[in-house]
Scaffold this active site. Sequence first.
Site, PDB file in Angstrom:
ATOM      1  N   SER A   8       0.807  -1.249  -0.002  1.00 18.19           N
ATOM      2  CA  SER A   8       0.073  -0.043   0.092  1.00 18.19           C
ATOM      3  C   SER A   8       0.668   1.242   0.195  1.00 18.19           C
ATOM      4  O   SER A   8       1.649   1.640   0.977  1.00 18.19           O
ATOM      5  CB  SER A   8      -0.942  -0.072   1.156  1.00 18.19           C
ATOM      6  OG  SER A   8      -1.541   1.126   1.295  1.00 18.19           O
ATOM      7  N   HIS A  33      -0.919  -0.982  -4.498  1.00 19.98           N
ATOM      8  CA  HIS A  33      -2.467  -0.724  -3.678  1.00 19.98           C
ATOM      9  C   HIS A  33      -2.251   0.838  -3.738  1.00 19.98           C
ATOM     10  O   HIS A  33      -1.393   1.291  -2.855  1.00 19.98           O
ATOM     11  CB  HIS A  33      -2.626  -1.583  -2.650  1.00 19.98           C
ATOM     12  CG  HIS A  33      -3.760  -1.342  -2.149  1.00 19.98           C
ATOM     13  ND1 HIS A  33      -5.037  -1.992  -2.499  1.00 19.98           N
ATOM     14  CD2 HIS A  33      -4.226  -0.483  -1.003  1.00 19.98           C
ATOM     15  CE1 HIS A  33      -6.262  -1.671  -2.133  1.00 19.98           C
ATOM     16  NE2 HIS A  33      -5.645  -0.773  -1.067  1.00 19.98           N
ATOM     17  N   ASP A  35      -4.513   3.829  -2.056  1.00 18.05           N
ATOM     18  CA  ASP A  35      -5.768   4.315  -1.369  1.00 18.05           C
ATOM     19  C   ASP A  35      -6.156   5.806  -1.612  1.00 18.05           C
ATOM     20  O   ASP A  35      -5.447   6.727  -1.521  1.00 18.05           O
ATOM     21  CB  ASP A  35      -5.218   4.393   0.120  1.00 18.05           C
ATOM     22  CG  ASP A  35      -5.095   2.778   0.486  1.00 18.05           C
ATOM     23  OD1 ASP A  35      -6.213   2.020   0.227  1.00 18.05           O
ATOM     24  OD2 ASP A  35      -4.117   2.346   1.145  1.00 18.05           O
ATOM     25  N   MET A  37      -8.643   8.683  -0.490  1.00 20.40           N
ATOM     26  CA  MET A  37      -9.721   9.051   0.513  1.00 20.40           C
ATOM     27  C   MET A  37     -10.033  10.483   0.331  1.00 20.40           C
ATOM     28  O   MET A  37      -9.198  11.336  -0.023  1.00 20.40           O
ATOM     29  CB  MET A  37      -8.967   9.114   1.806  1.00 20.40           C
ATOM     30  CG  MET A  37      -8.181   7.614   2.044  1.00 20.40           C
ATOM     31  SD  MET A  37      -7.473   7.297   3.808  1.00 20.40           S
ATOM     32  CE  MET A  37      -6.857   5.778   3.716  1.00 20.40           C
ATOM     33  N   HIS A  66      -7.859   1.763  -4.841  1.00 20.63           N
ATOM     34  CA  HIS A  66      -9.125   1.371  -3.710  1.00 20.63           C
ATOM     35  C   HIS A  66      -9.747   2.816  -3.400  1.00 20.63           C
ATOM     36  O   HIS A  66      -9.019   3.757  -2.685  1.00 20.63           O
ATOM     37  CB  HIS A  66      -8.542   0.852  -2.544  1.00 20.63           C
ATOM     38  CG  HIS A  66      -9.439   0.583  -1.535  1.00 20.63           C
ATOM     39  ND1 HIS A  66      -9.027   0.310  -0.116  1.00 20.63           N
ATOM     40  CD2 HIS A  66     -10.587   0.861  -1.206  1.00 20.63           C
ATOM     41  CE1 HIS A  66      -9.809   0.350   0.655  1.00 20.63           C
ATOM     42  NE2 HIS A  66     -10.898   0.477   0.051  1.00 20.63           N
ATOM     43  N   MET A  68     -12.095   5.165  -1.449  1.00 23.28           N
ATOM     44  CA  MET A  68     -12.643   5.472  -0.168  1.00 23.28           C
ATOM     45  C   MET A  68     -13.409   6.915  -0.142  1.00 23.28           C
ATOM     46  O   MET A  68     -12.996   7.758   0.387  1.00 23.28           O
ATOM     47  CB  MET A  68     -11.739   5.413   1.019  1.00 23.28           C
ATOM     48  CG  MET A  68     -11.524   4.093   1.269  1.00 23.28           C
ATOM     49  SD  MET A  68     -10.041   3.691   2.088  1.00 23.28           S
ATOM     50  CE  MET A  68      -8.806   3.620   1.018  1.00 23.28           C
ATOM     51  N   MET A 137     -12.219  -5.264   3.874  1.00 23.13           N
ATOM     52  CA  MET A 137     -11.704  -4.474   4.968  1.00 23.13           C
ATOM     53  C   MET A 137     -11.526  -5.321   6.303  1.00 23.13           C
ATOM     54  O   MET A 137     -12.439  -5.570   6.847  1.00 23.13           O
ATOM     55  CB  MET A 137     -12.370  -3.258   5.072  1.00 23.13           C
ATOM     56  CG  MET A 137     -12.283  -2.330   3.840  1.00 23.13           C
ATOM     57  SD  MET A 137     -10.768  -1.900   3.265  1.00 23.13           S
ATOM     58  CE  MET A 137      -9.761  -1.098   4.479  1.00 23.13           C
ATOM     59  N   GLY A 142      -9.486   4.317   6.315  1.00 23.45           N
ATOM     60  CA  GLY A 142      -9.020   5.745   6.579  1.00 23.45           C
ATOM     61  C   GLY A 142      -7.531   5.665   7.166  1.00 23.45           C
ATOM     62  O   GLY A 142      -6.838   6.703   6.831  1.00 23.45           O
ATOM     63  N   PHE A 143      -6.791   4.840   7.579  1.00 22.13           N
ATOM     64  CA  PHE A 143      -5.455   5.072   8.037  1.00 22.13           C
ATOM     65  C   PHE A 143      -4.815   3.641   8.092  1.00 22.13           C
ATOM     66  O   PHE A 143      -5.467   2.511   7.968  1.00 22.13           O
ATOM     67  CB  PHE A 143      -5.506   5.279   9.495  1.00 22.13           C
ATOM     68  CG  PHE A 143      -6.171   6.579   9.994  1.00 22.13           C
ATOM     69  CD1 PHE A 143      -5.885   8.060   9.752  1.00 22.13           C
ATOM     70  CD2 PHE A 143      -7.663   6.338  10.209  1.00 22.13           C
ATOM     71  CE1 PHE A 143      -6.534   8.925   9.845  1.00 22.13           C
ATOM     72  CE2 PHE A 143      -8.478   7.521  10.563  1.00 22.13           C
ATOM     73  CZ  PHE A 143      -7.696   8.973  10.269  1.00 22.13           C
ATOM     74  N   GLY A 144      -3.636   3.710   7.781  1.00 19.81           N
ATOM     75  CA  GLY A 144      -2.625   2.452   7.732  1.00 19.81           C
ATOM     76  C   GLY A 144      -2.257   2.441   9.159  1.00 19.81           C
ATOM     77  O   GLY A 144      -2.447   3.066  10.196  1.00 19.81           O
ATOM     78  N   GLY A 145      -1.545   1.146   9.258  1.00 17.36           N
ATOM     79  CA  GLY A 145      -0.958   0.685  10.679  1.00 17.36           C
ATOM     80  C   GLY A 145      -1.903   0.510  11.729  1.00 17.36           C
ATOM     81  O   GLY A 145      -1.545   0.561  12.926  1.00 17.36           O
ATOM     82  N   ASP A 175      -7.308  -6.116   3.121  1.00 15.41           N
ATOM     83  CA  ASP A 175      -6.824  -4.854   3.414  1.00 15.41           C
ATOM     84  C   ASP A 175      -7.079  -4.392   4.772  1.00 15.41           C
ATOM     85  O   ASP A 175      -7.985  -4.062   5.225  1.00 15.41           O
ATOM     86  CB  ASP A 175      -7.778  -3.881   2.365  1.00 15.41           C
ATOM     87  CG  ASP A 175      -6.926  -2.537   2.299  1.00 15.41           C
ATOM     88  OD1 ASP A 175      -5.696  -2.367   2.801  1.00 15.41           O
ATOM     89  OD2 ASP A 175      -7.565  -1.492   1.463  1.00 15.41           O
ATOM     90  N   GLY A 176      -5.648  -4.326   5.504  1.00 15.37           N
ATOM     91  CA  GLY A 176      -5.727  -3.830   6.587  1.00 15.37           C
ATOM     92  C   GLY A 176      -5.176  -4.522   7.688  1.00 15.37           C
ATOM     93  O   GLY A 176      -5.653  -5.438   8.038  1.00 15.37           O
ATOM     94  N   GLY A 177      -4.026  -4.161   8.142  1.00 14.81           N
ATOM     95  CA  GLY A 177      -3.355  -4.766   9.367  1.00 14.81           C
ATOM     96  C   GLY A 177      -2.813  -6.352   9.148  1.00 14.81           C
ATOM     97  O   GLY A 177      -2.547  -7.105  10.039  1.00 14.81           O
ATOM     98  N   GLY A 197       0.671  -2.394   4.129  1.00 20.00           N
ATOM     99  CA  GLY A 197       1.264  -0.977   4.085  1.00 20.00           C
ATOM    100  C   GLY A 197       2.354  -1.144   5.040  1.00 20.00           C
ATOM    101  O   GLY A 197       3.384  -1.018   4.936  1.00 20.00           O
TER     102      GLY A 197
END
Length: 216
Positions: A8, A33, A35, A37, A66, A68, A137, A142-145, A175-177, A197
Amino acid sequence: MSHLVAPSVLSADFGNLQRDIEMINHSSADWFHVDIMDGVFVPNISFGFPVLKSLQKHAKKPLDVHLMIVDPDRYIRAFKEAGAAVLTVHLEACTHLHRTIQNIKQQGMMAGVALNPHTSVNLLTDVLPDLDLVCLMSVNPGFGGQKFIENTYRKVEQLHAMKKEMGSKALIEIDGGVDFNNYTKLVECGANVLVAGNTVFGASDPSAAITILKNR
Ligand code: DX5
Ligand code: ZN
């Protein structure tokens, strides 16, 4: 088919974007990827077309975009022109989702639909045959990490079963974590594309981190 890895770009160093793009170009990653937003659909603003154009100029792998954003129909053509190979919209952001999917495909892109953590995969029953990708998701967008939401495994399994039943070839993207502790189980449950990411760009050797995520 073995699974794909899509680093990401949100977690890249935008002061050294070309360096980070080249790292991905030379790594075993499959896609970029990307993002987007809008600060309305999600409580954050990432970047827009000028950054995407720079990305397009240097990236040698497909751009997995992606969105958002609310009302994504307004920008489908612009994202095609900006180089998107896959265009994913959120189910929660589309009033006429079927039409949006058709528009994306008409523009010659792979069509994806993303689901927030609270959205049931059952809501895809009537569009799954039209989809090239479903993005589950595994954090609130909204946020990475952020921390991976464990319920995602169950959703992957459900969607995998739905695909089989309906003869769908849609790729399941997570997508995410995504990290070194959960990626193997995700692939075992049926995931086809892993977005990462923080796990990539937070590593001392990002390219080596991608190689680990590729080999389970
Ligand atoms: C979150 C984005 C993700 C994010 C993933 O809203 O859609 O693509 O960049 O970042 P990590 O892997 O750090 O959770
Ligand atoms: Zn994303």
